[in-house]
Write a protein that holds these residues in place. Structure first.
Motif, short mmCIF file in Angstrom:
data_model
loop_
_atom_site.label_atom_id
_atom_site.label_comp_id
_atom_site.label_asym_id
_atom_site.label_seq_id
_atom_site.Cartn_x
_atom_site.Cartn_y
_atom_site.Cartn_z
N THR A 189 -14.21 -72.39 33.54
CA THR A 189 -13.33 -73.57 33.57
C THR A 189 -13.35 -74.24 34.94
OG1 THR A 189 -11.94 -72.56 31.87
CG2 THR A 189 -11.00 -74.43 33.07
N SER A 190 -13.35 -73.44 36.00
CA SER A 190 -13.45 -74.01 37.35
C SER A 190 -14.74 -74.79 37.50
CB SER A 190 -13.41 -72.90 38.41
OG SER A 190 -12.19 -72.23 38.38
N GLY B 5 -1.53 -76.59 38.13
CA GLY B 5 -2.13 -75.54 37.31
C GLY B 5 -2.87 -74.51 38.13
N PRO B 6 -3.42 -73.49 37.46
CA PRO B 6 -4.08 -72.38 38.17
C PRO B 6 -5.29 -72.79 39.00
CG PRO B 6 -4.40 -72.22 35.78
CD PRO B 6 -3.36 -73.27 36.01
N LEU B 7 -5.89 -73.93 38.71
CA LEU B 7 -7.03 -74.38 39.52
C LEU B 7 -6.60 -74.72 40.95
CD1 LEU B 7 -10.13 -75.17 38.64
CD2 LEU B 7 -9.35 -77.42 39.36
N ARG B 8 -5.34 -75.10 41.10
CA ARG B 8 -4.68 -75.39 42.39
C ARG B 8 -5.22 -76.62 43.10
NH1 ARG B 8 -5.85 -70.09 44.31
NH2 ARG B 8 -5.88 -70.90 46.44
N ARG C 65 -10.33 -74.65 44.84
CA ARG C 65 -9.42 -73.61 45.34
C ARG C 65 -9.39 -72.40 44.41
NH1 ARG C 65 -5.94 -75.25 49.47
NH2 ARG C 65 -5.89 -77.50 49.71
N GLY C 66 -9.14 -72.65 43.13
CA GLY C 66 -9.09 -71.56 42.16
C GLY C 66 -10.46 -71.38 41.53
N VAL D 248 -10.93 -69.43 37.81
CA VAL D 248 -10.12 -69.82 36.64
C VAL D 248 -10.99 -69.95 35.39
CG1 VAL D 248 -8.63 -71.60 35.64
CG2 VAL D 248 -8.43 -71.01 38.07
N VAL E 96 -10.05 -70.56 31.27
CA VAL E 96 -9.12 -70.70 30.16
C VAL E 96 -9.96 -70.71 28.89
CG1 VAL E 96 -7.33 -72.15 29.13
CG2 VAL E 96 -7.60 -72.10 31.62
N ALA F 75 -6.08 -75.96 33.02
CA ALA F 75 -6.34 -75.44 34.37
C ALA F 75 -5.76 -76.36 35.44
CB ALA F 75 -7.84 -75.26 34.59
N GLY G 126 -3.10 -78.29 34.92
CA GLY G 126 -1.65 -78.27 34.78
C GLY G 126 -1.10 -79.68 34.66
#
Ligand SMILES: [Zn+2]
Length: 296
Positions: free
Chosen positions: A38-39, A71-74, A91-92, A95, A97, A108, A110
């Motif tokens: 996903t990242s 989201g988690p990706l930041r 950053r993330g 990640v 999903v 990711a 958010g």
């Protein structure tokens, strides 16, 4: 589409178009930064978007596309110049999903944060403009950025398509803008064609640059120029020397006494730089010989 940026012009309707492929670049950065699926997918979109933004700048100008998200990706960052050089990071990086990639990318990112574009001119001045992120794909944020920041009507598409087992099989971006006095209806038509999937379909079918532009914005374009796009980092040991010089002579003496060396990792290309104690002492000696900095 191969990794290139192509420019097209439609004289009759007063339109310009840019199309860029960054598939090799996206697959290479996935490996370079060890990105989870996903990242890697979101970063691929960001690379395509940043390449288009940079291509809109004048000679020697650069842009920074920055995303800070809830989201988690930041967040992520892409630095790109008008000559087709890109570099960046997520950053993330880890990640992933599960599920359909475009929906996973939205999860990711958010539902909050901001997207900002910094435009840096060669004279050192810069201009930053931002939009708040909604629960949307990156391309949605970029579209709103264009309508908030640019005076020019723009149609924008970013696509990441799988090819066989490769999730980043095709990664490309396309932008259509109205020139002064150009046909306003044409940009609306291009947006409708993008929304109806015309860009993705042409990309999946292996259309060349001109075919991709005309699939979205209609026939009659002339291809003006093509440009290479590549992942290039301009870091080097000199930048590390400059960075440690900022510590000042006393700071350098401290560093030699406590750590004994300076180590720096480049966040863009993971190059690892080491300045040994001898070199740090030499830098310190030169700084003391040059005397105190003005005002300090
Ligand atoms: Zn580097």
């Amino acid at each position: 589409m191969i990794d290139r940026l192509a420019r097209g012009l439609h004289d009759g309707r007063g339109l310009r178009a840019l199309v860029v492929g960054v598939g090799d670049l996206a697959r290479m950065t996935r490996m370079l930064h060890g990105l989870a699926p996903t990242s890697a997918w979101v970063f691929a979109e960001a690379l395509a978007g940043a390449a288009l933004l940079a291509a809109l700048q004048k000679d020697e100008e650069r842009i920074n596309l920055q995303l800070e998200c809830a989201g988690p990706l930041r967040g992520l960052f892409v630095d790109a110049d008008s000559r087709g050089n890109l570099r960046g990071y997520v950053r993330g990086a880890a990640v992933h999903v599960p599920g359909e990639p475009a929906a996973a990318a939205v999860a990711a990112l958010g539902g909050g944060g901001f997207l900002s574009v910094l435009r840096a001119r060669i004279d050192g001045t810069f201009y930053r403009s931002s939009v708040e992120l909604q629960r949307e794909p990156l391309v949605g944020g970029l579209r709103r950025w264009f309508s908030a920041s640019e005076q020019v009507e723009t149609a924008l598409a970013l696509e990441v398509l799988p090819r066989d087992a490769e999730p980043l099989g095709e990664v490309a971006g396309l932008l259509v803008q109205r020139l002064p006095g150009g046909d306003a209806a044409a940009v609306v038509e291009a947006r409708d064609a993008i929304a109806a999937g015309a860009f993705g379909e042409a990309l999946a079918a292996g259309a060349p640059a001109l075919g991709l532009i005309e699939a979205v914005a209609g026939p009659g374009f002339e291809l003006l120029a093509e440009q290479e796009v590549a992942y290039r980092c301009g870091c080097g040991i000199d930048r590390v020397r400059n960075a440690v010089t900022a510590l000042g002579a006393d700071g350098l003496a401290d560093l030699v006494a406590t750590v004994g060396r300076a180590e720096v990792d480049c966040e863009f290309c993971h190059a690892h730089y080491v300045l040994e104690a001898d070199e740090l002492r030499e830098l310190e000696r030169r700084m003391r010989a040059a005397g105190p900095a003005p005002g300090g």
